[in-house]
Design a protein around this motif. Structure first.
Motif, mmCIF file in Angstrom:
data_model
loop_
_atom_site.group_PDB
_atom_site.id
_atom_site.type_symbol
_atom_site.label_atom_id
_atom_site.label_comp_id
_atom_site.label_asym_id
_atom_site.label_seq_id
_atom_site.Cartn_x
_atom_site.Cartn_y
_atom_site.Cartn_z
ATOM 1 N N ILE A 1 0.793 -1.261 -0.006
ATOM 2 C CA ILE A 1 -0.053 -0.148 -0.133
ATOM 3 C C ILE A 1 1.031 1.041 0.008
ATOM 4 C CG2 ILE A 1 -1.785 1.233 1.215
ATOM 5 C CD1 ILE A 1 -2.322 -1.460 2.654
ATOM 6 N N ASP A 2 0.551 1.912 -1.124
ATOM 7 C CA ASP A 2 1.277 3.262 -1.145
ATOM 8 C C ASP A 2 0.241 4.458 -0.403
ATOM 9 O OD1 ASP A 2 2.456 5.866 -2.062
ATOM 10 O OD2 ASP A 2 2.801 5.212 -3.886
ATOM 11 N N VAL A 3 0.957 5.006 0.585
ATOM 12 C CA VAL A 3 -0.008 5.939 1.324
ATOM 13 C C VAL A 3 0.365 7.472 1.176
ATOM 14 C CG1 VAL A 3 -0.608 4.537 3.232
ATOM 15 C CG2 VAL A 3 1.226 5.859 3.602
ATOM 16 N N ALA B 1 2.225 -1.321 -6.487
ATOM 17 C CA ALA B 1 1.620 -0.764 -5.112
ATOM 18 C C ALA B 1 0.186 -0.277 -5.412
ATOM 19 C CB ALA B 1 2.389 0.291 -4.573
ATOM 20 N N LEU B 2 -0.801 -0.622 -4.281
ATOM 21 C CA LEU B 2 -2.040 -0.053 -4.343
ATOM 22 C C LEU B 2 -2.001 1.420 -3.879
ATOM 23 C CD1 LEU B 2 -5.144 -0.373 -4.853
ATOM 24 C CD2 LEU B 2 -5.171 -1.507 -2.764
ATOM 25 N N ASN B 3 -2.252 2.453 -4.653
ATOM 26 C CA ASN B 3 -2.489 3.670 -3.998
ATOM 27 C C ASN B 3 -3.784 4.060 -3.123
ATOM 28 O OD1 ASN B 3 -2.932 7.058 -4.821
ATOM 29 N ND2 ASN B 3 -1.279 6.467 -3.473
ATOM 30 N N LEU C 1 -7.418 6.200 4.102
ATOM 31 C CA LEU C 1 -6.894 4.870 4.443
ATOM 32 C C LEU C 1 -8.051 4.042 5.288
ATOM 33 C CD1 LEU C 1 -5.029 2.450 3.888
ATOM 34 C CD2 LEU C 1 -3.719 3.307 6.150
ATOM 35 N N GLU C 2 -8.380 4.651 6.394
ATOM 36 C CA GLU C 2 -9.270 4.019 7.335
ATOM 37 C C GLU C 2 -10.604 3.447 6.543
ATOM 38 O OE1 GLU C 2 -6.484 6.382 9.831
ATOM 39 O OE2 GLU C 2 -7.644 6.724 7.928
ATOM 40 N N MET C 3 -10.966 4.605 5.765
ATOM 41 C CA MET C 3 -12.444 4.184 4.714
ATOM 42 C C MET C 3 -12.099 3.103 3.869
ATOM 43 S SD MET C 3 -13.507 8.121 4.334
ATOM 44 C CE MET C 3 -12.194 8.908 4.542
ATOM 45 N N LYS C 4 -11.159 3.110 3.299
ATOM 46 C CA LYS C 4 -10.844 2.254 2.078
ATOM 47 C C LYS C 4 -10.343 0.830 2.373
ATOM 48 C CE LYS C 4 -11.806 4.935 -1.359
ATOM 49 N NZ LYS C 4 -12.960 4.687 -2.215
ATOM 50 N N ALA C 5 -9.634 0.887 3.643
ATOM 51 C CA ALA C 5 -9.008 -0.377 4.117
ATOM 52 C C ALA C 5 -10.203 -1.382 4.478
ATOM 53 C CB ALA C 5 -8.213 -0.148 5.390
ATOM 54 N N ALA D 1 0.436 2.473 9.421
ATOM 55 C CA ALA D 1 0.345 1.282 10.016
ATOM 56 C C ALA D 1 -0.154 1.499 11.412
ATOM 57 C CB ALA D 1 1.932 0.879 10.189
ATOM 58 N N GLU D 2 0.274 2.195 12.352
ATOM 59 C CA GLU D 2 -0.542 2.398 13.384
ATOM 60 C C GLU D 2 -2.020 2.202 13.320
ATOM 61 O OE1 GLU D 2 -0.303 5.180 17.449
ATOM 62 O OE2 GLU D 2 -0.504 6.121 15.547
ATOM 63 N N GLN D 3 -2.613 2.964 12.270
ATOM 64 C CA GLN D 3 -3.960 2.906 12.139
ATOM 65 C C GLN D 3 -4.460 1.568 11.795
ATOM 66 O OE1 GLN D 3 -5.254 5.826 14.105
ATOM 67 N NE2 GLN D 3 -6.970 5.159 13.076
ATOM 68 N N LEU D 4 -3.787 1.225 10.814
ATOM 69 C CA LEU D 4 -4.223 -0.255 10.407
ATOM 70 C C LEU D 4 -4.244 -1.221 11.875
ATOM 71 C CD1 LEU D 4 -2.497 -0.473 6.951
ATOM 72 C CD2 LEU D 4 -5.186 -0.386 7.409
#
Length: 116
Positions: A36-38, A52-54, A60-64, A89-92
């Motif tokens: 994942i490319d953030v 990578a998936l951008n 990120l939180e919405m799409k993950a 990474a912390e959020q995930l």
């Protein structure tokens, strides 16, 4: 009290696994994980990482949850400097993802590792 970014990164409550681009590429070949490319869309467009998936850090939180419904999916997060990747990474991990790694090298190294 305001906390600067350096202190924020130092105080992440998780032990975030960090890997090199070569490690990430080798593991991705074996574990069907996702890179994942953030970075923001414009950054990813100007300096793409083909594998990578951008998903920009801001969404990120919405799409993950849409993209990764299995908490055990290996996720490898990268950005230009590593700061957004660590925050992502912390959020995930806060969301329940179990196998999150941060790629700790520059984007060109990932491209070179993919070519090998």
């Amino acid at each position: 009290m305001l906390i600067d970014l350096k202190t924020r990164i130092e105080n992440i409550n998780f032990d975030i696994r960090c890997v090199t681009a070569v490690q990430a590429v080798n593991e991705l070949k074996q574990n069907n994980g996702v890179l994942i490319d953030v970075r923001e869309n414009s950054e990813a467009t100007n300096h793409p990482v083909p594998a990578a998936l951008n998903i920009p850090r801001g969404i990120l939180e919405m799409k993950a949850l849409e993209r990764f419904q299995d908490a055990s999916t290996p996720l490898y997060v990268h950005c230009a400097s590593g700061v957004r990747a660590k925050l992502a990474a912390e959020q995930l991990m806060n969301m329940g993802y179990e196998k999150v790694s941060v790629v700790t090298c520059s984007v060109p190294t990932i491209n070179q590792a993919n070519e090998k």
